[in-house]
Design an enzyme around this catalytic site. Structure first.
Site, PDB file in Angstrom:
ATOM      1  N   LYS A 187     -45.418 -22.691   1.911  1.00  0.00           N
ATOM      2  CA  LYS A 187     -45.242 -21.717   3.054  1.00  0.00           C
ATOM      3  C   LYS A 187     -45.527 -20.442   2.386  1.00  0.00           C
ATOM      4  O   LYS A 187     -46.299 -19.775   3.266  1.00  0.00           O
ATOM      5  CB  LYS A 187     -43.498 -21.591   3.338  1.00  0.00           C
ATOM      6  CG  LYS A 187     -42.615 -22.857   3.933  1.00  0.00           C
ATOM      7  CD  LYS A 187     -41.656 -22.468   4.494  1.00  0.00           C
ATOM      8  CE  LYS A 187     -40.502 -22.252   3.648  1.00  0.00           C
ATOM      9  NZ  LYS A 187     -40.176 -23.098   2.764  1.00  0.00           N
ATOM     10  N   ARG A 233     -33.311 -20.105   8.771  1.00  0.00           N
ATOM     11  CA  ARG A 233     -33.102 -21.181   7.893  1.00  0.00           C
ATOM     12  C   ARG A 233     -31.741 -22.060   8.572  1.00  0.00           C
ATOM     13  O   ARG A 233     -31.351 -23.134   7.954  1.00  0.00           O
ATOM     14  CB  ARG A 233     -32.725 -20.910   6.292  1.00  0.00           C
ATOM     15  CG  ARG A 233     -33.815 -21.198   5.492  1.00  0.00           C
ATOM     16  CD  ARG A 233     -33.391 -20.702   4.294  1.00  0.00           C
ATOM     17  NE  ARG A 233     -34.058 -21.221   3.084  1.00  0.00           N
ATOM     18  CZ  ARG A 233     -35.035 -20.653   2.514  1.00  0.00           C
ATOM     19  NH1 ARG A 233     -35.583 -19.685   2.820  1.00  0.00           N
ATOM     20  NH2 ARG A 233     -35.389 -21.278   1.154  1.00  0.00           N
ATOM     21  N   ARG A 284     -44.083 -24.719 -10.408  1.00  0.00           N
ATOM     22  CA  ARG A 284     -44.583 -23.697  -9.821  1.00  0.00           C
ATOM     23  C   ARG A 284     -44.190 -22.678 -10.777  1.00  0.00           C
ATOM     24  O   ARG A 284     -43.281 -22.330 -11.323  1.00  0.00           O
ATOM     25  CB  ARG A 284     -43.864 -23.535  -8.548  1.00  0.00           C
ATOM     26  CG  ARG A 284     -44.062 -22.277  -7.547  1.00  0.00           C
ATOM     27  CD  ARG A 284     -43.510 -22.508  -6.362  1.00  0.00           C
ATOM     28  NE  ARG A 284     -42.219 -22.347  -6.110  1.00  0.00           N
ATOM     29  CZ  ARG A 284     -41.556 -22.276  -4.949  1.00  0.00           C
ATOM     30  NH1 ARG A 284     -42.101 -22.626  -3.825  1.00  0.00           N
ATOM     31  NH2 ARG A 284     -40.262 -22.322  -4.856  1.00  0.00           N
ATOM     32  N   ARG A 317     -39.426 -19.292 -11.551  1.00  0.00           N
ATOM     33  CA  ARG A 317     -38.187 -18.587 -10.725  1.00  0.00           C
ATOM     34  C   ARG A 317     -36.933 -19.350 -11.263  1.00  0.00           C
ATOM     35  O   ARG A 317     -36.827 -20.428 -11.637  1.00  0.00           O
ATOM     36  CB  ARG A 317     -38.250 -19.033  -9.112  1.00  0.00           C
ATOM     37  CG  ARG A 317     -39.072 -17.789  -8.400  1.00  0.00           C
ATOM     38  CD  ARG A 317     -39.247 -18.510  -7.077  1.00  0.00           C
ATOM     39  NE  ARG A 317     -38.053 -19.090  -6.505  1.00  0.00           N
ATOM     40  CZ  ARG A 317     -38.295 -19.422  -5.017  1.00  0.00           C
ATOM     41  NH1 ARG A 317     -39.350 -19.118  -4.272  1.00  0.00           N
ATOM     42  NH2 ARG A 317     -37.203 -19.944  -4.529  1.00  0.00           N
ATOM     43  N   ARG A 332     -31.135 -27.502  -3.229  1.00  0.00           N
ATOM     44  CA  ARG A 332     -31.986 -26.754  -2.161  1.00  0.00           C
ATOM     45  C   ARG A 332     -32.529 -27.511  -1.285  1.00  0.00           C
ATOM     46  O   ARG A 332     -32.491 -27.589  -0.126  1.00  0.00           O
ATOM     47  CB  ARG A 332     -33.170 -25.858  -2.845  1.00  0.00           C
ATOM     48  CG  ARG A 332     -32.421 -24.735  -3.418  1.00  0.00           C
ATOM     49  CD  ARG A 332     -33.344 -24.075  -4.464  1.00  0.00           C
ATOM     50  NE  ARG A 332     -34.881 -23.540  -3.838  1.00  0.00           N
ATOM     51  CZ  ARG A 332     -35.875 -23.451  -4.273  1.00  0.00           C
ATOM     52  NH1 ARG A 332     -35.982 -23.290  -5.729  1.00  0.00           N
ATOM     53  NH2 ARG A 332     -36.914 -22.806  -3.715  1.00  0.00           N
TER      54      ARG A 332
HETATM   55  P1  AMP Z   1     -37.214 -19.121  -0.859  1.00  0.00           P
HETATM   56  O1  AMP Z   1     -37.963 -18.011  -1.742  1.00  0.00           O
HETATM   57  O2  AMP Z   1     -37.395 -18.862   0.608  1.00  0.00           O
HETATM   58  O3  AMP Z   1     -37.093 -20.520  -1.334  1.00  0.00           O
HETATM   59  O4  AMP Z   1     -35.690 -18.455  -0.831  1.00  0.00           O
HETATM   60  C1  AMP Z   1     -34.780 -18.712  -2.022  1.00  0.00           C
HETATM   61  C2  AMP Z   1     -33.316 -18.589  -1.925  1.00  0.00           C
HETATM   62  O5  AMP Z   1     -32.992 -17.284  -1.085  1.00  0.00           O
HETATM   63  C3  AMP Z   1     -32.971 -19.931  -0.920  1.00  0.00           C
HETATM   64  O6  AMP Z   1     -32.683 -21.139  -1.759  1.00  0.00           O
HETATM   65  C4  AMP Z   1     -31.626 -19.267  -0.350  1.00  0.00           C
HETATM   66  O7  AMP Z   1     -30.581 -19.149  -1.501  1.00  0.00           O
HETATM   67  C5  AMP Z   1     -31.994 -17.754  -0.036  1.00  0.00           C
HETATM   68  N1  AMP Z   1     -32.573 -17.399   1.269  1.00  0.00           N
HETATM   69  C6  AMP Z   1     -33.891 -17.322   1.508  1.00  0.00           C
HETATM   70  N2  AMP Z   1     -34.165 -17.085   2.727  1.00  0.00           N
HETATM   71  C7  AMP Z   1     -32.810 -17.489   3.564  1.00  0.00           C
HETATM   72  C8  AMP Z   1     -32.470 -17.541   4.861  1.00  0.00           C
HETATM   73  N3  AMP Z   1     -33.185 -17.340   5.739  1.00  0.00           N
HETATM   74  N4  AMP Z   1     -31.249 -17.857   4.844  1.00  0.00           N
HETATM   75  C9  AMP Z   1     -30.264 -17.988   3.767  1.00  0.00           C
HETATM   76  N5  AMP Z   1     -30.732 -18.016   2.668  1.00  0.00           N
HETATM   77  C10 AMP Z   1     -32.068 -17.735   2.559  1.00  0.00           C
END
Ligand code: AMP
Length: 215
Positions: free
Chosen positions: A20, A95, A129, A157, A168
Site C-alpha cells: 500500500k 481498518r 522490509r 519497524r 497483524r
Molecule cells: P500500518 O503502518 O498501516 O501497517 O499500521 C501500523 C499499526 O498502526 C497497525 O498494526 C495498527 O496497530 C495501527 N494502525 C494504523 N492504522 C490504523 C487504523 N486505521 N485503525 C487502527 N489501527 C491502526
C-alpha cells in the site's frame, strides 16, 4: 481530472505488507491527492512520546488495532487542513467497519483499490522490509534493495517481526477484510493482484485510475 475523482478521496486497501505504501506514491502523483497513512501518523506520535503515541504503541506492538476514537480524531484533524479539499489518499485507513461508516460522514470516497496478496507472501515481504529514516522510502532486502551507500542507515519497524506480523494478519482477517464487502456492495471496490513485481502492480493500478478518470 473529472468529477468521478475530483474532490473525492481514494482508499488503498489490503493486508499489512501488501504494498500500500509503495503504490501510494504513484496514486498520489496520478491524482494529486496527498497520501495519508494512519500508521505513519501513529509512528510520528510514538516518536514524539505524546499521550496518543504512548497509548497507540501498546496496541501496535501487539499487532492489534488502535481504538477507533483515536484514529478518527487524527483523521478529522487531517481532513480539516486546506490540502484535503480535493480529497485525500488514505493508506491503512479505514481498518474497521465503524471507521468506514464514520468516514462516510467526513468525505466522499470515489474508489477503493484493493491489493490482494496471500498470507505466506506477506510474512516474507514484511520481515524483509526496511525503511530509510531520511526519505521515508520503503525497501526490501530481496525485492527492492536499497542503494549500497544508504544500507547502513535503514531501519526495521518494531512491529515487522514474524510474531507480530502473524498477529497483524489475524487482526486483518477478523476486523479489516470485511471492508471488502462493504465497498464491493457500494460498487467502488477495484481488486488488483498485488503479488507481482512492483512495476506490474503499478501498471494495473494506473489502468484502473485511467479508466475511472475517463468515466
Ligand atoms: P500500518 O503502518 O498501516 O501497517 O499500521 C501500523 C499499526 O498502526 C497497525 O498494526 C495498527 O496497530 C495501527 N494502525 C494504523 N492504522 C490504523 C487504523 N486505521 N485503525 C487502527 N489501527 C491502526
Amino acid at each position: 481530472m473529472n468529477s468521478m475523482i475530483n474532490g473525492k478521496s481514494i482508499i488503498i486497501f489490503g493486508p499489512p505488507g501488501a504494498g500500500k505504501g509503495t503504490q501510494s506514491g504513484l496514486i498520489s502523483t496520478m491524482t494529486g491527492k496527498p497520501q495519508v497513512s494512519t500508521g505513519d501518523m501513529l509512528r510520528d506520535a510514538v516518536a514524539d512520546d505524546s499521550d496518543v503515541g504512548r497509548e497507540a504503541k501498546s496496541y501496535m506492538d501487539k499487532g492489534l488495532l488502535v481504538p477507533d476514537e483515536i484514529i478518527l480524531q487524527l483523521i478529522k484533524i487531517r481532513l480539516s487542513r486546506d490540502d484535503a479539499k480535493s480529497g485525500l489518499l488514505f493508506d491503512g485507513f479505514p481498518r474497521t467497519i465503524p471507521q468506514a461508516i464514520a468516514l462516510e460522514t467526513l468525505t466522499d470516497v470515489s474508489m477503493v483499490i484493493s491489493l490482494v496478496v496471500e498470507d505466506d507472501e506477506i510474512v516474507s515481504r514484511i520481515t524483509g522490509r526496511r525503511t530509510d529514516p531520511e526519505t521515508g522510502e520503503i525497501y526490501h532486502l530481496e525485492y527492492k534493495p536499497a542503494p549500497q551507500h544508504i544500507r547502513d542507515r535503514l531501519l526495521q519497524r518494531d512491529d515487522d517481526t514474524e510474531d507480530t506480523v502473524r498477529n497483524r494478519l489475524s487482526t486483518f482477517h477478523k476486523q479489516t477484510a470485511p471492508l471488502s464487502d462493504f465497498y464491493r456492495d457500494k460498487g467502488i471496490l477495484f481488486e488488483v493482484n498485488g503479488s507481482g513485481e512492483i512495476k506490474q502492480v503499478s501498471s494495473s493500478i494506473e489502468a484502473i485510475i485511467e479508466a475511472k478518470t475517463g468515466d
